[in-house]
Write an enzyme that holds these catalytic residues in place. Structure first.
Site, PDB file in Angstrom:
ATOM      1  N   ALA A 156     -61.198  19.602  31.308  1.00  0.00           N
ATOM      2  CA  ALA A 156     -60.298  18.757  30.516  1.00  0.00           C
ATOM      3  C   ALA A 156     -58.907  19.355  30.396  1.00  0.00           C
ATOM      4  CB  ALA A 156     -60.895  18.498  29.133  1.00  0.00           C
ATOM      5  N   ASP A 157     -58.805  20.612  29.957  1.00  0.00           N
ATOM      6  CA  ASP A 157     -57.493  21.225  29.728  1.00  0.00           C
ATOM      7  C   ASP A 157     -56.641  21.288  30.997  1.00  0.00           C
ATOM      8  OD1 ASP A 157     -57.845  21.585  27.050  1.00  0.00           O
ATOM      9  OD2 ASP A 157     -58.250  23.727  27.150  1.00  0.00           O
ATOM     10  N   TYR A 158     -57.240  21.813  32.055  1.00  0.00           N
ATOM     11  CA  TYR A 158     -56.439  22.072  33.250  1.00  0.00           C
ATOM     12  C   TYR A 158     -56.457  20.931  34.263  1.00  0.00           C
ATOM     13  CZ  TYR A 158     -56.058  26.690  31.282  1.00  0.00           C
ATOM     14  OH  TYR A 158     -55.787  27.726  30.429  1.00  0.00           O
TER      15      TYR A 158
END
Length: 381
Positions: A156-158
């Site tokens: 999700a973050d990257y």
């Protein structure tokens, strides 16, 4: 001869934030953009290590004088990366629609949030695991009968956040090249991760993804699409010979016949055979070390590879490379070190202001005792 990286000359202001924003900024800097990180005054050093080819300036966004300085720079910039929750930029007096785009109609403003800006959770705190949870993706990950297993904070973050925002910048640049105008790019980790999960969502009613978590071909349920521990504890081989021709080579490498692995009367595709097959393969892989299995499968097109760790890659001199190779306009080299480096607040900022704006410290702006950049004397904003 290769030319300069494709984003050379692009001026990017990165408002300091958590990892997805800096990751987007590092992708931009790696492909030639000049990225200036805006840090707030703080006695605590930044832990951000996504700093390749960036510089930093310090400014207090709550100070009218410093805010005026930032707006003066924004007027000359190409891209602004906004990592804040919905409403923060507006409260700072940096509303994209009423302030920033009228100030600089060519500006591309990337607003990167965790949750959707118009969704139920827009004002809630969250992390990678939460974004995956409400995107539908986390429910797909993990073993049968076990809680969903988050894949660190990579998905999700990257991938769904920083990388998707980077794509948004490129699309907006293409649009600007035709229209001459910038725009707001809205990215969030929920939609980014959800879009990465497009294929399983579209095939949720088909056998390949239709079973419960951990019982399908590509999610660890299938015995010939998973990892097996070798004789040396903690060392694994990845196995993925889905197609018949690769599976045949796989059996050859194992030194097994079809009937040695698949129970009598069943086909390997039959899920009723999978527990038996998994037990057989688990035992077989435990008979040799990973190095021995590597030697066997190195000469076979069987979709079997060792599971390598970062420490191994480092000791072997593995070459880290950019996200994508461009033959005519390559990215800048990836930092070859295996320990991230931080960018101390204020590092290189004066040189960037000189390059972008033609400013000199002491003539066009000053710095207060807490390190905040003050209003340039020439600014009328």
């Amino acid at each position: 001869m290769p030319s300069e990286p494709p984003l050379t000359g692009l001026k990017v202001i990165e408002l300091a934030g958590l990892s997805p924003g800096p990751y987007c900024g590092q992708l931009l800097s790696s492909y030639g953009a000049s990225v200036l990180r805006v840090d707030r005054p703080s006695a605590v050093p930044s832990h951000d290590i996504l700093t390749s080819y960036k510089t930093s300036m310090v400014t207090d966004l709550k100070s009218p004088e410093s805010l005026a300085l930032l707006k003066t720079i924004i007027a000359k910039a190409d891209v602004l990366l906004d990592p804040y929750r919905p409403g923060v930029m507006e409260r700072l007096g940096l509303d994209p629609a009423t302030v920033l785009l009228p100030l600089n109609p060519r500006l591309i403003i990337v607003r990167l949030t965790g949750f959707r800006r118009d969704g139920k959770y827009k004002d809630r705190a969250g992390h990678d695991i939460n974004y995956l949870a409400v995107s539908g993706v986390l429910n797909m990950l993990g073993a049968k009968g076990q809680p969903p297993a988050p894949p660190a904070n990579i998905l999700a973050d990257y991938a769904g956040g920083g990388l998707v925002a980077f794509v948004g910048v490129l699309l907006a640049l293409l649009h600007r090249s035709v229209s001459g105008r910038g725009q707001v790019v809205e990215a969030n980790m929920v939609d980014g991760a959800g879009y990465l999960g497009t294929l399983p969502r579209l095939r949720i009613k088909e056998p390949v993804w239709g079973g419960e978590r951990g019982t399908n071909i590509l999610d660890g349920g299938c015995p010939y699409y998973q990892c097996y521990e070798c004789k040396d504890d903690g060392q694994y081989m990845s196995v993925g010979p889905i197609e018949p021709e690769f599976y045949k080579a796989f059996l050859h490498g194992l030194g097994c016949r079809y009937e040695d692995v698949v129970p009598s009367g069943l086909k390997r595709e039959d899920k009723r055979a999978w527990p038996y097959m998994r037990e057989k393969l688990t035992r077989r892989f435990r008979t040799k070390t990973r190095k021995e299995w590597e030697a066997i499968f190195d000469g076979l097109d069987a979709c079997v590879m060792p599971v390598l760790g970062h420490k191994e890659l480092e000791s072997a001199g593995f070459e880290q490379r950019p996200l994508v190779g461009l033959v005519s306009s390559p990215a800048k080299p990836v930092d070859a070190r295996w320990v991230g480096k931080t960018l101390p607040a204020g590092t290189g900022g004066e040189a960037t202001l000189r390059d972008w704006m033609g400013w000199e410290h002491g003539r066009d702006y000053s710095i207060s005792g807490n390190g905040a950049f003050m209003t340039p004397k020439k600014s009328k904003l």
